[in-house]
Design an enzyme around this catalytic site. Structure first.
Site, PDB file in Angstrom:
ATOM      1  N   ASP A   6      34.540  45.652 -13.906  1.00  0.00           N
ATOM      2  CA  ASP A   6      35.003  44.287 -14.177  1.00  0.00           C
ATOM      3  C   ASP A   6      36.516  44.341 -14.385  1.00  0.00           C
ATOM      4  O   ASP A   6      36.996  44.710 -15.460  1.00  0.00           O
ATOM      5  CB  ASP A   6      34.292  43.743 -15.417  1.00  0.00           C
ATOM      6  CG  ASP A   6      34.779  42.356 -15.823  1.00  0.00           C
ATOM      7  OD1 ASP A   6      35.435  41.695 -15.006  1.00  0.00           O
ATOM      8  OD2 ASP A   6      34.499  41.951 -16.975  1.00  0.00           O
ATOM      9  N   ASN A   9      42.846  40.878 -16.031  1.00  0.00           N
ATOM     10  CA  ASN A   9      44.296  40.942 -15.876  1.00  0.00           C
ATOM     11  C   ASN A   9      44.946  42.109 -16.626  1.00  0.00           C
ATOM     12  O   ASN A   9      45.863  42.740 -16.114  1.00  0.00           O
ATOM     13  CB  ASN A   9      44.927  39.629 -16.342  1.00  0.00           C
ATOM     14  CG  ASN A   9      44.639  38.491 -15.388  1.00  0.00           C
ATOM     15  OD1 ASN A   9      45.100  38.470 -14.257  1.00  0.00           O
ATOM     16  ND2 ASN A   9      43.843  37.527 -15.834  1.00  0.00           N
ATOM     17  N   GLY A 107      37.011  31.827 -11.613  1.00  0.00           N
ATOM     18  CA  GLY A 107      37.197  33.268 -11.675  1.00  0.00           C
ATOM     19  C   GLY A 107      35.872  34.012 -11.760  1.00  0.00           C
ATOM     20  O   GLY A 107      34.947  33.582 -12.462  1.00  0.00           O
ATOM     21  N   ASP A 109      35.279  36.626 -13.268  1.00  0.00           N
ATOM     22  CA  ASP A 109      35.043  37.078 -14.644  1.00  0.00           C
ATOM     23  C   ASP A 109      34.251  36.041 -15.426  1.00  0.00           C
ATOM     24  O   ASP A 109      33.346  36.377 -16.203  1.00  0.00           O
ATOM     25  CB  ASP A 109      36.358  37.399 -15.342  1.00  0.00           C
ATOM     26  CG  ASP A 109      37.359  36.234 -15.333  1.00  0.00           C
ATOM     27  OD1 ASP A 109      37.243  35.345 -14.462  1.00  0.00           O
ATOM     28  OD2 ASP A 109      38.254  36.220 -16.190  1.00  0.00           O
ATOM     29  N   ARG A 110      34.560  34.766 -15.200  1.00  0.00           N
ATOM     30  CA  ARG A 110      33.839  33.686 -15.889  1.00  0.00           C
ATOM     31  C   ARG A 110      32.402  33.588 -15.359  1.00  0.00           C
ATOM     32  O   ARG A 110      31.467  33.345 -16.124  1.00  0.00           O
ATOM     33  CB  ARG A 110      34.579  32.365 -15.689  1.00  0.00           C
ATOM     34  CG  ARG A 110      35.970  32.369 -16.300  1.00  0.00           C
ATOM     35  CD  ARG A 110      36.801  31.180 -15.843  1.00  0.00           C
ATOM     36  NE  ARG A 110      36.303  29.928 -16.403  1.00  0.00           N
ATOM     37  CZ  ARG A 110      36.746  28.737 -16.022  1.00  0.00           C
ATOM     38  NH1 ARG A 110      37.659  28.634 -15.065  1.00  0.00           N
ATOM     39  NH2 ARG A 110      36.256  27.649 -16.596  1.00  0.00           N
ATOM     40  N   THR A 132      43.346  38.022 -23.825  1.00  0.00           N
ATOM     41  CA  THR A 132      44.713  37.527 -23.668  1.00  0.00           C
ATOM     42  C   THR A 132      44.722  36.166 -22.999  1.00  0.00           C
ATOM     43  O   THR A 132      45.462  35.259 -23.391  1.00  0.00           O
ATOM     44  CB  THR A 132      45.546  38.533 -22.854  1.00  0.00           C
ATOM     45  OG1 THR A 132      45.679  39.732 -23.618  1.00  0.00           O
ATOM     46  CG2 THR A 132      46.933  37.979 -22.547  1.00  0.00           C
ATOM     47  N   THR A 184      57.447  35.343 -45.093  1.00  0.00           N
ATOM     48  CA  THR A 184      57.561  34.980 -43.674  1.00  0.00           C
ATOM     49  C   THR A 184      56.466  35.629 -42.836  1.00  0.00           C
ATOM     50  O   THR A 184      55.827  34.979 -42.006  1.00  0.00           O
ATOM     51  CB  THR A 184      58.939  35.379 -43.125  1.00  0.00           C
ATOM     52  OG1 THR A 184      59.948  34.673 -43.852  1.00  0.00           O
ATOM     53  CG2 THR A 184      59.061  35.029 -41.646  1.00  0.00           C
TER      54      THR A 184
END
Length: 256
Positions: A6, A9, A107, A109-110, A132, A184
């Protein structure tokens, strides 16, 4: 044995199936600049680490969202098994009906994640792939893929905030204990986490409202590298969902 690949990216997930069961898996970096010989050697070494030889592999199935790597992996597959791999593409049976304007745009992958999830459940399903590139897809109880949402992953939230500011530091992505950060770094970590979590779960609520699924209680499945940042009591985590889907597609399409 079946070798399932699989290619996403950033990461390529590799699984080994024996008698329809996923018996092992590993990840390698997706790199369009690697040669066929380099990829071949990496796969060989990673399989050897699991005490599996290329000679144990009988079949290969491939899904890729990186077209530049398809030829390389196809040649590697031919080298391993002396036969062409099954490639997730139009014409390959998946058991899922892609009900989108242009099914070819969805895609692979989906698609394989939808196949994997539908193999677990015969009901309405919402799949979150927390990587990502994060996708949230809806498959109804008729096994129809009706579309989804694509948004940045939590790491891109962090990257954008750091790169687009002059003074904000790069921070570790984590799940904070409190909403308000008292320095911060903690403020950034809270902002990144809660922005991502609220975006994903807000989208899911919108899907449920739009499709009138409140009474149906769809199964919510989370997979991917950052699944832990979204998991809660109303969802289920299924690691390696794409590989599971590839194994199922192989069983549907293998030569009888």
């Amino acid at each position: 044995m079946l070798l399932a690949i699989d290619i996403e990216n950033k990461i390529t997930n590799v699984g080994i199936f024996e008698n329809k069961k996923l018996i092992g898996n590993f990840e390698i970096t997706t790199d369009k600049n690697k040669s066929i010989d380099e990829i071949y050697l990496i796969l060989k070494l990673m399989l050897m680490d699991k005490e599996i030889k290329f000679s144990d592999i009988d079949h290969v199935i491939i899904s890729t969202v990186v077209p530049e790597l398809l030829e390389s992996y196809s040649k590697i597959s031919q080298k391993i098994t002396n036969k062409n791999p099954i490639i997730i593409s139009p014409g390959v049976k998946t058991g899922i009906n892609i009900k989108c304007e242009n099914p070819k745009e969805v895609g692979t992958d989906r698609i394989i994640r939808a196949v994997g999830a539908s193999d677990f459940y015969d009901k309405n399903i919402i799949i979150i792939s927390a990587s990502t590139i994060t996708t949230i897809d809806y498959i109804n109880d008729k096994k129809e893929f009706l579309g989804g949402v694509i948004l940045p992953g939590i790491d891109l939230f962090e990257k954008a905030l750091h790169q687009e500011s002059a003074k904000l530091p790069q921070v570790e992505i984590l799940r904070p204990n409190k909403i308000l950060g008292n320095n911060t770094t903690k403020s950034i970590q809270s902002g990144i986490f809660h922005a991502y979590q609220n975006a994903c779960w807000g989208i899911i609520e919108n899907i449920i409202d739009e499709r009138k699924l409140k009474n149906e209680k769809p199964e919510i499945i989370i997979t991917g590298k950052y699944a832990n940042f979204l998991a809660n009591d109303s969802s289920k985590q299924i690691p390696s969902l794409g590989l599971i889907g590839l194994g199922k597609v192989f069983e549907i399409n293998k030569e009888k």
